[in-house]
Structure formats: C-alpha cells, structure tokens
Design a protein around this motif. Structure first.
Motif, mmCIF file in Angstrom:
data_model
loop_
_atom_site.group_PDB
_atom_site.id
_atom_site.type_symbol
_atom_site.label_atom_id
_atom_site.label_comp_id
_atom_site.label_asym_id
_atom_site.label_seq_id
_atom_site.Cartn_x
_atom_site.Cartn_y
_atom_site.Cartn_z
ATOM 1 N N THR A 191 -0.742 3.303 -3.260
ATOM 2 C CA THR A 191 -1.185 4.485 -2.517
ATOM 3 C C THR A 191 -0.238 5.655 -2.770
ATOM 4 O O THR A 191 0.202 6.336 -1.850
ATOM 5 N N SER A 193 0.084 9.221 -5.414
ATOM 6 C CA SER A 193 -0.861 10.311 -5.690
ATOM 7 C C SER A 193 -2.140 9.790 -6.339
ATOM 8 O O SER A 193 -3.238 10.246 -6.024
ATOM 9 N N THR A 194 -1.972 8.823 -7.247
ATOM 10 C CA THR A 194 -3.123 8.298 -7.980
ATOM 11 C C THR A 194 -4.061 7.523 -7.058
ATOM 12 O O THR A 194 -5.268 7.787 -7.022
ATOM 13 N N ARG A 214 1.574 -0.753 -0.035
ATOM 14 C CA ARG A 214 2.934 -1.241 0.229
ATOM 15 C C ARG A 214 3.708 -0.233 1.075
ATOM 16 O O ARG A 214 4.401 -0.615 2.008
ATOM 17 N N THR A 215 3.566 1.044 0.740
ATOM 18 C CA THR A 215 4.259 2.079 1.520
ATOM 19 C C THR A 215 3.239 3.118 1.966
ATOM 20 O O THR A 215 2.581 3.742 1.121
ATOM 21 N N LYS A 333 9.411 11.566 -1.076
ATOM 22 C CA LYS A 333 8.774 10.997 -2.258
ATOM 23 C C LYS A 333 7.771 12.063 -2.719
ATOM 24 O O LYS A 333 7.435 12.959 -1.948
ATOM 25 N N ARG A 334 7.281 11.979 -3.917
ATOM 26 C CA ARG A 334 6.347 12.999 -4.416
ATOM 27 C C ARG A 334 5.138 13.072 -3.465
ATOM 28 O O ARG A 334 4.429 12.084 -3.282
ATOM 29 N N GLY A 384 1.577 3.250 -10.591
ATOM 30 C CA GLY A 384 2.544 4.212 -11.090
ATOM 31 C C GLY A 384 3.125 3.873 -12.455
ATOM 32 O O GLY A 384 2.534 3.135 -13.248
HETATM 33 P P1 NA7 Z 1 3.431 6.211 -7.622
HETATM 34 O O1 NA7 Z 1 3.631 7.453 -6.890
HETATM 35 O O2 NA7 Z 1 4.623 5.515 -8.190
HETATM 36 O O3 NA7 Z 1 2.651 5.217 -6.664
HETATM 37 C C1 NA7 Z 1 2.483 3.864 -6.996
HETATM 38 C C2 NA7 Z 1 1.985 3.117 -5.811
HETATM 39 O O4 NA7 Z 1 1.854 1.746 -6.163
HETATM 40 C C3 NA7 Z 1 2.923 3.176 -4.616
HETATM 41 O O5 NA7 Z 1 2.166 3.182 -3.458
HETATM 42 C C4 NA7 Z 1 3.688 1.879 -4.768
HETATM 43 O O6 NA7 Z 1 4.254 1.419 -3.566
HETATM 44 C C5 NA7 Z 1 2.605 0.958 -5.236
HETATM 45 N N1 NA7 Z 1 3.109 -0.217 -5.919
HETATM 46 C C6 NA7 Z 1 3.875 -0.276 -7.016
HETATM 47 N N2 NA7 Z 1 4.133 -1.554 -7.355
HETATM 48 C C7 NA7 Z 1 3.519 -2.313 -6.403
HETATM 49 C C8 NA7 Z 1 3.437 -3.708 -6.184
HETATM 50 N N3 NA7 Z 1 4.047 -4.578 -6.991
HETATM 51 N N4 NA7 Z 1 2.726 -4.143 -5.122
HETATM 52 C C9 NA7 Z 1 2.126 -3.266 -4.298
HETATM 53 N N5 NA7 Z 1 2.176 -1.934 -4.453
HETATM 54 C C10 NA7 Z 1 2.869 -1.466 -5.493
HETATM 55 O O7 NA7 Z 1 2.427 6.398 -8.853
HETATM 56 P P2 NA7 Z 1 1.144 7.331 -8.946
HETATM 57 O O8 NA7 Z 1 0.444 6.975 -10.200
HETATM 58 O O9 NA7 Z 1 0.380 7.290 -7.688
HETATM 59 O O10 NA7 Z 1 1.732 8.765 -9.056
HETATM 60 C C11 NA7 Z 1 2.665 9.061 -10.075
HETATM 61 C C12 NA7 Z 1 2.793 10.537 -10.225
HETATM 62 O O11 NA7 Z 1 1.704 11.048 -10.977
HETATM 63 C C13 NA7 Z 1 2.701 11.328 -8.971
HETATM 64 O O12 NA7 Z 1 3.813 11.285 -8.192
HETATM 65 C C14 NA7 Z 1 2.401 12.689 -9.502
HETATM 66 O O13 NA7 Z 1 3.576 13.283 -10.009
HETATM 67 C C15 NA7 Z 1 1.457 12.399 -10.595
HETATM 68 P P3 NA7 Z 1 5.765 1.871 -3.167
HETATM 69 O O14 NA7 Z 1 5.632 3.288 -2.722
HETATM 70 O O15 NA7 Z 1 6.593 1.746 -4.423
HETATM 71 O O16 NA7 Z 1 6.163 0.938 -2.111
#
Ligand code: NA7
Length: 540
Positions: A191, A193-194, A214-215, A333-334, A384
């Motif tokens: 959850t 941005s994507t 997760r967050t 966070k972003r 991400g």
């Molecule tokens: P982000 O912002 O890194 O978000 C990834 C999401 O995936 C985030 O909610 C993570 O939770 C979650 N995540 C990652 N690994 C896991 C696992 N193993 N289990 C459950 N959930 C997980 O990537 P985005 O693609 O949304 O955005 C990237 C950038 O693109 C954005 O900031 C803009 O600049 C454009 P977490 O928060 O790590 O607990």
C-alpha cells in the motif's frame, strides 16, 4: 574535437560517452551531450524508450506530479507544442510524450533498444570504460548512468510463490498486453503509492479484491481531471515563471513551502488551511506549513487531520482503524496521492488484511495464507523497488583497480554530490544516491544533473582533461552532510521507508537522497564547478 583515443577504426564502439538508460534522464543526456558535439550511444534494456514509464503499466499507473511540470523545460517549443490532457498524466501519455521527444530530437539513431548492460569496467591505462552487452563491448571516455531510482522491482521472497496456481505480477514489470482481471479474485500486496493507485481501479474490475497491508499509509486526494484548453493556455503563458519557481523550490514543484509554522496559528486557522489543501488535492498538501517535516508536534497536526479524514470516509470502524497510520508521521515516507483509495474499502468486494498483525506465512497453490487462506486467481505485488542503489548494483560496475561498486557500497552508497564515486573515474550517476532525486519532481532533478554533467564534459574537453575523479575526502564530507541534513528532518525516523532501504531485507540502512532541497543543492553544484570542480581531481 572528441575524446576518441586510439585509431578511429570503429565509429560505433569508440565513443565519448555511453549513457545507460533511455528514460527521462537518458533521453535528455543524449540530446544535450550530442548537441555539444560529443559522440554518444545510449543503451536501453527495454524495447522502447520511457524508462519508468516503459515498465510501469499497472492499472491506475499515473504520475503524482502534475503533467504541466512533470516535463522537460529545456526546449521552449517542446513545452509549448505538447498538450497534456489530464491534471496527472497516465502512464501511456507520459510514454507518448517521451516517444515524441525521441522523435522530435532525432534521438533514436543513437539509442540501442533491447540492450542490457552486463558490465562496465574502467581501464586505468587508457582512462576509458569498457561497457559490455550480450553481443559487444563499447569503449567510451565517460560513462553516464541514467538508470532511474525506482527501476529494480522488489518481489518479496515469500515461501511457496512458485507453487501458486494462478498468475502473479509485479506492478513495475506489468505485461504490455495488459491483464484481464474481470471476474477474478485478486490480491494486492503493498500500500505504497503504487498500491494506492491500483486498489480503486482493480476493485472496479475484479470479482473480489483482497489488499494485504503491512504499513498503513497517509494519502491525499489527487483531484485528477481533464485539463481544459484555457488551463493549458494559462500554463503556457506562465511557463517561464513556473520553471523558475521549480528551480528555486525545495522539491522541484512550482510551489514554495509555506514559511508559517503549523504551531504559530490557532487550531481553527490550521484546520482551515488543511481543509483547503485537501480540497485542492496534490502533493502541495505537504507545503501547507513550514515545519511539517522538521517538528514532530507540527507534523502531528497534519497526521491527525488525515487520520480524521480516513475515519470519516471508511464506513467500517474496524477497517478504518487498520487503515489509520500510526507508526510514522505524514510525508516522512513518500506521501501517495489517490483517487478514491479509502472509498474503495466501502465496496462490498474489497477486503483488507493487516499483515503486520496477521503475517503472510506462505503462498499456496490456491492463494495467500496468513492465519487463514485467502483464495486468489491473481496476485499483484505492489511491493516497490530496491530503490536508488538497486539499478546501479544490478550490473557489474568495476572502477580503478577492478574494484566492484558492490564492494565499495557494501555498507551503503557513498558519493560526492550524488554525481561521482571515488575510485570510479569518468563515471557520472544521474540522480544518484546523495542527490535530491526522489525527494524532488524527477524531471527537475534530472535536468539539473544532465546540464551540470554536460557543462563539466565541455570544460574537460576545453582543458584537455581526460580523467575526472572525486576524492574520498570530498565523498566523506558530502556523505556526512547528507546525513546531517537528513537528521535535521523527521525523514530518517520512518523506520519502514524505502528512502532508508528499509523495504529490502538485508539492505544497509542509509538515508539515500539529499534532503537539503533542490535549490540549495543546485547552488552547491554550481559553486563546485565555479571553483574549478572542487572535490574532484582532473588530469590529462
Ligand atoms: P513502496 O512505496 O515501497 O511501497 C511498497 C509497499 O509494499 C509498502 O506498503 C510495503 O510495506 C509493501 N511491502 C513490501 N514488501 C512487503 C512484504 N514482503 N509483505 C507485505 N508488504 C510488503 O513502493 P511503490 O511502488 O508503492 O512506490 C514507489 C515509488 O514510486 C513511490 O514512492 C513514488 O515515488 C513512485 P512497508 O511500507 O514496507 O511496510
């Protein structure tokens, strides 16, 4: 005059500059360096130009910066002729724009598509780089990486993924032919941005959507919509001013951060300011007050405001509670922006699983198993990227003495200005770690870097310099400054932030982007150049 060394036997493999990547950075680097008379070749692993926007085609994929300023400013005619249709451009519109740029400036003749760089090795004796692809080796004086900050997909290592009977996809590698989700049981993991963009779109198509969070995240309404002809004309008439403000701003956006503390006004005025920003939508919300990213107390006021909005939108109190972020402050966070993200949870076909409380144990042939099994036909990983360092460490870069960049950066990235790495002469990293990059509207950050690098290479040519390398001393001082500036903000406190590398297991926890602001950074870079490239050693 070129930097060509040795006999001119092979025009295609003896180059002044090799640029890796043909997204926003690589296209402009090619245009700019070629116009300065350098012989340049761009190597791009995708089968088309566009970088981030070539790969990210997931449902709902669009930019969080507004279209009129998520664009190049370097060419007056280009910015006047292009017509954006929506306030926030969807992925295909940005791709069309970048394809137009490639055509308009005749860039394709110097770009090799479908060409992945496997290694780049510096040769001390000749001060050149050998860049190896699957079928040839190019030699160049300078190597410029334009590989993006968010291009290495992070697919979590969850046991059982290979046993899943349905289909799974990462959003950053979305199939070009699209994915038919109609009537399917879909799971979205993540959850950020994507995920926040994809959830409401997928919810409308899928039979059922299960979101694995997760967050919990803050999000501001985007308020997307069509751009009218009058709005386009108004922007075009003001472009000089818009671009000036972008360059003078902290984040490369055409607005400045308020100079008023959130704590200097009474609650009614504060709430009215937030309400207005909420109604207007966009990332400008975080510019509402001066100290949202520097004072915990000030930040709490914005975070509380958004928490109240989430509770007001989401009808089921238990779901609203799960969606309410508590472990980090707004924009540390972003911050995502959305179209009906929280509203999606009011649909009967959407459910939310809090995987912090109820962790994912495994993927089974039938779906994702937390404490219970969630049956799925499709899993979408919106999980991400291995941000900033992932793309640079994704191929084998070796500097002077054959030292791998992976070794040099084993404890985290170190650079001078995010532009060069000591021990890696003649290598320039566009939007590298230690530069504003992801804290900034990317095209603004990219243009500043490309122009600095191009001016630098012109200077080296004029002075007959064939080797430029930053020093470990300059690098140490810059890294210390990057850390110092980051710790003046609340950003390093968000313990799950990808700015810190915290999203990738085992990645060193280092705050990677430069948080001192785009304008300050650009001024520092200009001063370094004016002082004869202070902190760099230039040699013949
Ligand atoms: P982000 O912002 O890194 O978000 C990834 C999401 O995936 C985030 O909610 C993570 O939770 C979650 N995540 C990652 N690994 C896991 C696992 N193993 N289990 C459950 N959930 C997980 O990537 P985005 O693609 O949304 O955005 C990237 C950038 O693109 C954005 O900031 C803009 O600049 C454009 P977490 O928060 O790590 O607990």
């Amino acid at each position: 005059m070129t930097f060509r060394n040795g006999p001119d036997t092979d025009r295609d493999t003896q180059l002044d500059v090799v640029v890796i990547g043909a997204g926003f950075s690589g296209l402009y680097a090619l245009q700019r360096l070629r116009s300065e008379g350098f012989r340049v070749r761009v190597l791009e692993q995708g089968d088309g130009v566009g970088g981030t926007w070539y790969w990210n085609r997931y449902p709902g994929a669009r930019c969080d910066s507004e279209s009129y300023y998520y664009s190049y400013s370097f060419d007056e005619e280009l910015q006047h002729e292009w017509e954006w249709t929506e306030r926030y451009p969807e992925h295909f519109e940005i791709r069309a724009y970048l394809e137009h740029v490639a055509e308009r400036f005749d860039l394709h003749r110097d770009i090799d598509l479908g060409t992945r760089v496997e290694s780049a090795t510096f040769d001390d004796a000749t001060s050149t780089w050998a860049v190896r692809t699957a079928d040839r080796t190019l030699t160049c004086r300078f190597l410029v990486t334009a590989v993006g900050c968010l291009s290495t997909a992070n697919v979590p290592d969850i046991p059982g993924l290979d046993t899943f009977a349905g289909e799974w996809f990462h959003t950053g590698r979305w199939p070009h032919e699209g994915v038919d989700l109609a009537g399917k049981r879909v799971g979205i993991v993540g959850t950020g941005s994507t995920g926040i963009q994809a959830v409401p779109v997928v919810a409308k198509e899928a039979a059922h959507l299960t979101v694995f969070q997760r967050t919990a995240n803050y999000s501001i309404p985007a308020r997307n919509g069509p751009v009218s002809a009058a709005e386009r004309a108004e922007v075009k008439a003001r472009y000089d001013e818009i671009r000036r403000i972008q360059r003078e701003s902290t984040n490369g956006h055409p607005f400045l951060i308020s100079e008023v503390s959130a704590l200097a006004v009474d609650e009614a005025e504060r709430t009215a300011t937030y309400e207005k920003a909420w109604e207007r939508g966009s990332l400008k919300f975080r510019a509402s007050f001066a100290d949202l990213l520097t004072s915990r107390e000030a930040n709490d006021t914005a975070s509380d405001f958004i928490r109240d909005k989430i509770r007001a939108v989401v009808r089921d109190p238990a779901t609203a509670e799960k969606l309410t972020p508590r472990d980090h402050g707004f924009a540390t966070k972003r911050p995502p922006i959305d179209t009906d993200y929280f509203e999606a949870y009011n649909r009967t076909n959407v459910s939310l699983v809090d995987v912090r409380a109820d962790p994912i144990r495994e993927i089974t042939p039938a779906g994702i198993r937390t404490g219970e099994e969630h049956p799925l036909d499709v899993i979408i990983f919106a999980t991400g990227f291995d941000a900033m360092t992932g793309p640079l460490l994704g191929f084998d870069i070796r500097g002077a003495g054959g030292v791998p960049l992976r070794t040099k950066w084993a404890a985290g990235p170190v650079t001078h200005l995010g532009l060069q790495v000591a021990g890696f002469p003649n290598l320039f990293t566009i939007t590298g770690p230690g530069s504003p990059s992801v804290l900034c509207n990317m095209p603004t950050a990219i243009e500043q870097h490309v122009e600095w690098i191009a001016d630098c290479l012109v200077h080296l040519r004029e002075k007959g310099v064939s080797r430029m390398e930053t020093t470990e001393e300059a690098e140490r001082a810059w890294v210390a400054h990057v850390n110092e500036v980051a710790h003046q903000t609340l950003l390093p406190q968000a313990s799950t932030s990808w700015y810190l590398g915290a999203n990738v297991p085992g990645k060193p926890r280092v705050f990677m982007p430069y948080a001192g602001g785009m304008a300050t950074y650009a001024k520092t870079c200009a001063e370094v150049a004016e002082k004869g490239y202070e902190g760099f050693v230039l040699s013949a």
